[in-house]
Design a protein around this motif. Structure first.
Motif, short mmCIF file in Angstrom:
data_model
loop_
_atom_site.label_atom_id
_atom_site.label_comp_id
_atom_site.label_asym_id
_atom_site.label_seq_id
_atom_site.Cartn_x
_atom_site.Cartn_y
_atom_site.Cartn_z
N UNK A 22 0.79 -1.21 -0.12
CA UNK A 22 0.12 -0.06 0.01
C UNK A 22 0.85 1.28 -0.07
N UNK A 23 0.48 2.22 -0.66
CA UNK A 23 1.12 3.42 -0.48
C UNK A 23 0.54 4.68 0.08
N UNK A 24 -0.59 4.33 0.60
CA UNK A 24 -1.31 5.21 1.56
C UNK A 24 -2.20 4.49 2.50
N UNK A 25 -2.69 5.05 3.47
CA UNK A 25 -3.28 4.41 4.70
C UNK A 25 -4.78 3.65 4.04
N UNK A 26 -5.38 4.24 3.15
CA UNK A 26 -6.79 3.90 2.78
C UNK A 26 -6.75 4.30 1.39
N UNK A 27 -7.40 3.28 0.63
CA UNK A 27 -7.83 3.82 -0.66
C UNK A 27 -9.47 3.71 -0.62
N UNK A 28 -9.75 4.63 -1.40
CA UNK A 28 -11.35 4.75 -1.58
C UNK A 28 -11.72 4.90 -3.12
N UNK A 29 -12.85 4.21 -3.46
CA UNK A 29 -13.14 4.07 -4.95
C UNK A 29 -14.74 4.23 -4.87
N UNK A 30 -15.26 4.88 -5.99
CA UNK A 30 -16.61 4.78 -6.09
C UNK A 30 -17.24 4.45 -7.54
N UNK A 31 -18.45 3.69 -7.53
CA UNK A 31 -18.99 3.52 -8.99
C UNK A 31 -20.20 3.44 -8.94
N UNK A 32 -21.03 3.55 -10.15
CA UNK A 32 -22.36 3.57 -10.13
C UNK A 32 -22.75 2.19 -10.76
N UNK A 33 -24.25 1.94 -10.25
CA UNK A 33 -24.96 0.88 -10.67
C UNK A 33 -25.21 0.99 -12.30
N UNK A 34 -25.00 -0.19 -12.91
CA UNK A 34 -25.72 -0.20 -14.23
C UNK A 34 -26.62 -1.08 -14.64
N UNK A 35 -27.48 -0.63 -15.57
CA UNK A 35 -28.65 -1.61 -15.96
C UNK A 35 -28.44 -1.88 -17.35
N UNK A 36 -28.50 -3.30 -17.69
CA UNK A 36 -28.34 -3.75 -19.14
C UNK A 36 -29.52 -3.41 -19.94
N UNK A 37 -29.23 -2.91 -21.18
CA UNK A 37 -30.18 -2.72 -22.36
C UNK A 37 -30.08 -4.07 -23.08
N UNK A 38 -28.75 -4.44 -23.36
CA UNK A 38 -28.60 -5.85 -24.13
C UNK A 38 -27.88 -6.90 -23.13
N UNK A 39 -28.56 -7.81 -22.56
CA UNK A 39 -28.14 -8.43 -21.38
C UNK A 39 -27.09 -9.46 -21.70
N UNK A 40 -26.18 -9.65 -20.48
CA UNK A 40 -25.08 -10.45 -20.47
C UNK A 40 -25.67 -11.62 -19.64
N UNK A 41 -25.74 -12.86 -20.31
CA UNK A 41 -26.58 -13.93 -19.83
C UNK A 41 -25.60 -15.37 -20.35
N UNK A 67 -16.41 2.47 -1.72
CA UNK A 67 -15.80 1.58 -0.87
C UNK A 67 -14.29 1.90 -0.51
N UNK A 68 -14.10 1.66 0.92
CA UNK A 68 -12.82 2.30 1.39
C UNK A 68 -12.10 0.90 1.90
N UNK A 69 -10.73 0.76 1.43
CA UNK A 69 -9.87 -0.59 1.83
C UNK A 69 -8.91 0.03 2.67
N UNK A 70 -8.67 -0.52 3.52
CA UNK A 70 -7.13 -0.43 4.45
C UNK A 70 -6.60 -1.83 4.72
N UNK A 71 -5.48 -1.88 5.23
CA UNK A 71 -4.71 -3.28 5.76
C UNK A 71 -5.39 -3.27 7.21
N UNK A 135 -14.53 -1.35 -5.49
CA UNK A 135 -13.52 -2.15 -4.80
C UNK A 135 -12.28 -2.05 -5.54
N UNK A 136 -12.33 -2.06 -6.85
CA UNK A 136 -11.11 -2.27 -7.61
C UNK A 136 -10.42 -0.82 -7.45
N UNK A 137 -11.42 0.18 -7.62
CA UNK A 137 -10.87 1.62 -7.91
C UNK A 137 -10.09 1.83 -6.52
N UNK A 138 -11.03 1.32 -5.27
CA UNK A 138 -10.27 1.82 -3.89
C UNK A 138 -8.87 0.83 -3.72
N UNK A 139 -8.80 -0.53 -4.38
CA UNK A 139 -7.70 -1.20 -4.07
C UNK A 139 -6.47 -0.33 -5.02
#
Ligand code: DP6
Length: 341
Positions: A22-41, A67-71, A135-139
């Motif tokens: 880790x290069x800092x105490x805590x990582x923070x990431x945000x991401x929006x919900x998505x709704x498919x118009x053409x579905x992944x199935x 999401x906030x992640x820390x050790x 979570x990926x953005x936070x990591x």
């Protein structure tokens, strides 16, 4: 055929030469919900969440997970959702821990993950895609990797397929790709600005579904005699939807999204035993949409692995949508500020 590609291989490939500390105490990431118009199935690879078909979604502005992640100071993983610590035997806890296993490095780091969501439980929206993308953005922030959006999208996919789309805003395509390691299976934003486009949530039930989308899609692929038609139908729908988006053609886009969702549900209903996510109220809401169309209204729906409908319509129909459905939670996913990352 070479050896099977694992999630660990993919992570190693992407993080090669990047910090394991880790290069800092805590990582923070945000991401929006998505709704498919053409579905992944359906998946061609369950380990890497590689899909059998490409898909298209819109993100819902404001419906974000943080999401906030820390050790962890406790020497073991902790997952805290809205101030509630998840018990270790909970499926959601295990899913996050298995994902964190990919990022512990030689020191076997343990993490504390805290999640806050602007998605009210009463909205009936599954937020796991937003959660893994956040979570990926936070990591990425915690370790200072500075990954590209494409790399973030690939890593998010390893947590949940649809999470790869939540790395971006607005209208987003996830190209299925062909490679066995999935390095060509990631999402990209289309940067479509269409301020009149609306999505409205019609809430039927917030009860937790009996079968999640992951087991639901696997069961469908394994047992539904109709599934074999799906990937080609979806690829064709996608091409037509892209043209409709480009031409800002609500009738074409809404009609295609609706039949794509119904086609996905047809594959599930034909699974053995069948998988039906609809409630009686779901069907009556669908019929109301069709009655509106008979009256010339440009209102369409899409539906995921649950009972709730998401209406698709141009802003001119917003008033009549409210008259018919009462208060719907309405979003404008393709305004300039909502659709450009
Ligand atoms: C019906 O992305 O939740 O919402 O890859 O197994 O985590 P996993 O599945 P998930 O499936 C989403 C299915 C869907 C359609 C869609 O969002 O495209």
């Amino acid at each position: 055929m070479g050896p099977r590609v694992t999630r660990r291989h993919v992570v190693q490939q992407i993080l090669r030469g990047r910090s394991k500390e880790p290069v800092r105490e805590q990582g923070i990431g945000r991401a929006p919900v998505n709704i498919a118009l053409c579905k992944y199935w359906g998946k061609r690879d369950a380990e890497l969440n590689l899909p059998r078909n490409s898909s298209l979604s819109v993100t819902l502005p404001g419906m974000e997970v943080e999401m906030r992640v820390e050790v962890s100071g406790e020497g073991r993983d902790e997952v805290v959702l809205e101030d509630n610590r998840l018990p270790q035997d909970e499926a959601a806890f295990q899913r996050v821990v298995e994902y964190l296993d990919l990022f512990r490095g030689a020191k076997g780091l343990r993490f504390r993950v805290e999640s806050r969501s602007a998605v009210p439980p009463a909205a009936g929206l599954a937020s796991s895609a937003a959660a893994f993308a956040a979570l990926v953005r936070a990591l990425d922030a915690l370790f200072g990797w500075e990954l590209t959006p494409r790399e973030l999208s690939i890593l998010a996919r390893l947590g949940s397929g649809s999470a790869c789309r939540s790395i971006f805003q607005g209208a987003v395509v996830w190209q299925a790709g062909r490679r066995r390691d999935g390095m060509d299976s990631f999402a990209r934003p289309l940067n479509i600005v269409w301020p009149e486009f609306r999505m409205g949530l019609v809430l039927i039930s917030t009860a937790e579904k009996a079968v999640g989308s992951r087991p639901g899609m696997n069961h469908t692929v394994e047992t539904s005699p109709l599934y074999s038609r799906w990937p080609a139908v979806a690829e064709q729908d996608l091409q037509r939807m892209l043209a409709a988006l480009e031409g800002r053609d609500m009738g074409a886009l809404g009609g295609l999204a609706e039949s794509n969702a119904l086609c996905m549900h047809a594959t599930m209903i034909a699974a053995r035993p069948p998988l039906l996510y609809w409630e009686p109220k779901t069907v009556s809401a669908m019929k109301r949409v069709w009655a509106m169309r008979q009256e010339g209204r440009r209102v369409y729906f899409t539906i995921d692995a649950g009972p709730n409908l998401k209406l698709i319509y141009p802003v001119e129909e917003a008033r009549v949508v409210r008259e018919v459905f009462g208060e719907v939670r309405e979003f404008a996913p393709l305004t300039e500020s909502a659709s450009c990352s």
